[in-house]
Design an enzyme around this catalytic site. Structure first.
Site, PDB file in Angstrom:
ATOM      1  N   GLU A  69      -0.421 -57.453  -5.061  1.00 47.92           N
ATOM      2  CA  GLU A  69      -0.713 -58.288  -3.704  1.00 47.92           C
ATOM      3  C   GLU A  69      -2.203 -58.711  -4.455  1.00 47.92           C
ATOM      4  O   GLU A  69      -2.635 -59.639  -4.098  1.00 47.92           O
ATOM      5  CB  GLU A  69      -0.606 -57.289  -2.726  1.00 47.92           C
ATOM      6  CG  GLU A  69      -1.467 -57.831  -1.841  1.00 47.92           C
ATOM      7  CD  GLU A  69      -1.139 -56.490  -0.310  1.00 47.92           C
ATOM      8  OE1 GLU A  69      -0.807 -55.210  -0.491  1.00 47.92           O
ATOM      9  OE2 GLU A  69      -1.345 -57.034   0.785  1.00 47.92           O
ATOM     10  N   ASP A  89       2.720 -53.096  -4.422  1.00 43.15           N
ATOM     11  CA  ASP A  89       1.302 -53.601  -3.781  1.00 43.15           C
ATOM     12  C   ASP A  89       0.892 -52.245  -3.871  1.00 43.15           C
ATOM     13  O   ASP A  89       1.649 -50.659  -3.254  1.00 43.15           O
ATOM     14  CB  ASP A  89       2.351 -53.543  -1.921  1.00 43.15           C
ATOM     15  CG  ASP A  89       1.114 -53.942  -0.874  1.00 43.15           C
ATOM     16  OD1 ASP A  89       2.015 -54.066   0.477  1.00 43.15           O
ATOM     17  OD2 ASP A  89       0.294 -52.924  -1.162  1.00 43.15           O
ATOM     18  N   ILE A  91      -1.339 -50.276  -1.642  1.00 40.55           N
ATOM     19  CA  ILE A  91      -1.332 -50.028  -0.084  1.00 40.55           C
ATOM     20  C   ILE A  91      -0.766 -50.227   0.043  1.00 40.55           C
ATOM     21  O   ILE A  91      -1.780 -51.832   1.389  1.00 40.55           O
ATOM     22  CB  ILE A  91      -3.277 -49.299   0.054  1.00 40.55           C
ATOM     23  CG1 ILE A  91      -3.888 -48.568  -1.937  1.00 40.55           C
ATOM     24  CG2 ILE A  91      -3.285 -48.991   1.247  1.00 40.55           C
ATOM     25  CD1 ILE A  91      -5.020 -48.642  -1.097  1.00 40.55           C
ATOM     26  N   ASP A  92       0.318 -50.356   0.758  1.00 39.06           N
ATOM     27  CA  ASP A  92       1.125 -50.584   1.671  1.00 39.06           C
ATOM     28  C   ASP A  92       1.165 -50.507   3.076  1.00 39.06           C
ATOM     29  O   ASP A  92       0.851 -49.000   3.590  1.00 39.06           O
ATOM     30  CB  ASP A  92       2.728 -51.061   1.499  1.00 39.06           C
ATOM     31  CG  ASP A  92       3.387 -52.161   2.708  1.00 39.06           C
ATOM     32  OD1 ASP A  92       2.563 -53.181   2.994  1.00 39.06           O
ATOM     33  OD2 ASP A  92       3.996 -51.559   2.992  1.00 39.06           O
ATOM     34  N   THR A  94      -3.032 -50.770   4.573  1.00 35.97           N
ATOM     35  CA  THR A  94      -4.621 -51.254   4.197  1.00 35.97           C
ATOM     36  C   THR A  94      -5.031 -50.581   5.667  1.00 35.97           C
ATOM     37  O   THR A  94      -5.775 -49.988   5.448  1.00 35.97           O
ATOM     38  CB  THR A  94      -4.529 -52.189   3.503  1.00 35.97           C
ATOM     39  OG1 THR A  94      -4.390 -52.337   2.424  1.00 35.97           O
ATOM     40  CG2 THR A  94      -6.547 -52.575   3.534  1.00 35.97           C
ATOM     41  N   ASP A 219       5.352 -56.631   0.405  1.00 35.02           N
ATOM     42  CA  ASP A 219       5.813 -55.100   1.144  1.00 35.02           C
ATOM     43  C   ASP A 219       7.224 -54.993   1.167  1.00 35.02           C
ATOM     44  O   ASP A 219       7.672 -53.477   1.422  1.00 35.02           O
ATOM     45  CB  ASP A 219       5.587 -56.279   2.403  1.00 35.02           C
ATOM     46  CG  ASP A 219       3.389 -56.527   2.989  1.00 35.02           C
ATOM     47  OD1 ASP A 219       3.601 -57.762   3.482  1.00 35.02           O
ATOM     48  OD2 ASP A 219       3.108 -56.235   2.608  1.00 35.02           O
TER      49      ASP A 219
HETATM   50  C1  LIP Z   1       0.633 -54.780   5.480  1.00 36.65           C
HETATM   51  C2  LIP Z   1       1.898 -54.956   5.770  1.00 36.65           C
HETATM   52  C3  LIP Z   1       2.240 -54.417   7.588  1.00 36.65           C
HETATM   53  C4  LIP Z   1       1.995 -55.715   8.266  1.00 36.65           C
HETATM   54  C5  LIP Z   1       0.891 -56.246   7.789  1.00 36.65           C
HETATM   55  C6  LIP Z   1       0.151 -56.123   6.603  1.00 36.65           C
HETATM   56  P1  LIP Z   1      -0.812 -54.833   3.467  1.00 36.65           P
HETATM   57  O1  LIP Z   1       0.859 -54.980   4.013  1.00 36.65           O
HETATM   58  O2  LIP Z   1       2.694 -53.678   5.780  1.00 36.65           O
HETATM   59  O3  LIP Z   1       4.220 -54.650   7.759  1.00 36.65           O
HETATM   60  O4  LIP Z   1       1.530 -55.355   9.754  1.00 36.65           O
HETATM   61  O5  LIP Z   1       0.125 -57.112   8.199  1.00 36.65           O
HETATM   62  O6  LIP Z   1       0.975 -56.935   6.415  1.00 36.65           O
HETATM   63  O7  LIP Z   1      -1.613 -55.624   3.542  1.00 36.65           O
HETATM   64  O8  LIP Z   1      -0.811 -53.092   4.577  1.00 36.65           O
HETATM   65  O9  LIP Z   1       0.003 -54.494   1.970  1.00 36.65           O
END
Ligand code: LIP
Length: 288
Positions: A69, A89, A91-92, A94, A219
């Site tokens: 990412e 990813d 940190i999914d 963030t 994601d």
């Molecule tokens: C996040 C997603 C989440 C979405 C956020 C963002 P990140 O990924 O996991 O579902 O609502 O907008 O895309 O940016 O934290 O890796």
């Protein structure tokens, strides 16, 4: 057929090591930068964890390729090829990480010939390790996972996300989708703030469906195989075959529930993850 179990085990080990960095930073003050919108955040920890994961994996598997990412966010080409590829990813969730909302995950998928061989989602604060290997089942902390097999949409808990988009069309589409689902009715709608962990709830049977428009391949690449190996169904929001790069997904307990959600929800236009070759620069983590 190649056996990628050693890669899976190595992926789990590096995810656990990286989790220590995420957890040690979780309670600290963070320097936050914006990406595509005021709600699309990145921190130094996101970038550091991704670099550490890629460096560790590259050392062991020097010929493998990467889609990360934060590498893509800084201009790295997103080129998905038939080569063994790690989709990461770091940190999914963030926004959750920045706010100390306790749902943050490291998501790692591994594809060969553009087919996912395994997926790992490590929900760090919960200490929940979700993983699945193609044809060998899905697991949470070593326990086998089974989707709910619910076929009646009116008896479903549905998980979704509003995402980072803040333009009127995206927001009106997403909120009207939630309105229409609630009027079916469904039992409930939930959002944890991390697509990866959201989707894993379908694999546990704790939720019966997840859908999202606008997320990225990193994601959901890992959680898609976790749902599939738990007996769930994953498809595009238009009812067609799942397309990891389309930025649209439905994961569900059954084909019937997935089809009902596809009938009810509408998508908004999103540039595919593998489009926009002008955005990227050659070199970087894949070297070419
Ligand atoms: C996040 C997603 C989440 C979405 C956020 C963002 P990140 O990924 O996991 O579902 O609502 O907008 O895309 O940016 O934290 O890796």
């Amino acid at each position: 057929m190649a056996d990628w179990t050693d890669c899976l085990n190595f992926g789990i080990s590096v995810a656990k090591q990286a989790s220590e960095i995420v957890l040690s930073a979780f309670q600290q003050q963070k320097e936050v930068k914006l990406k595509s919108s005021p709600a699309d955040l990145v921190t130094e920890t996101d970038q550091r964890v991704e670099k550490i994961l890629i460096s560790a994996i590259r050392t062991k598997y020097p010929l493998h390729r990467f889609i990360g990412e934060e590498s893509v966010a800084t201009g790295e080409c997103l080129e998905w090829t038939d080569s063994p590829t790690w989709i990461i990813d770091p940190i999914d969730g963030t926004v959750n990480f920045v706010h100390r909302f306790p749902f943050v995950a490291i998501s790692i998928a591994f594809t060969v010939n553009k087919q996912t061989e395994f997926g790992i989602v490590y929900s760090c604060v919960e200490d929940k390790l979700f993983y699945a290997q193609r044809g060998r089942g899905a697991f949470l902390n070593g326990e086998r996972l089974h989707a709910s097999r619910q076929e009646d949409i009116s008896r479903c808990v549905v998980v979704t996300e509003i995402g980072a988009e803040r333009d009127d069309l995206a927001l009106s589409t997403m909120t009207s989708n939630i309105f229409r689902l609630l009027k079916l009715p469904v039992h409930g709608v939930r959002a944890l703030g991390t697509a990866a962990v959201d989707m894993c709830q379908v694999a546990t049977g704790g939720a019966d469906a997840y859908y999202h428009i606008g997320m990225h391949c990193w994601d959901i690449a890992a959680s898609a195989i976790i749902v599939q190996e738990a007996g769930g169904v994953v498809m595009d929001t238009d009812g067609s075959e799942f397309d990891m790069m389309s930025r649209r997904v439905i994961a569900a307990s059954s084909a019937e529930v997935a089809r009902r959600i596809a009938q009810v929800i509408q998508a908004f236009p999103c540039r595919r993850d593998d489009e926009d070759p002008h955005r990227c620069v050659c070199g970087g983590v894949n070297g070419v």
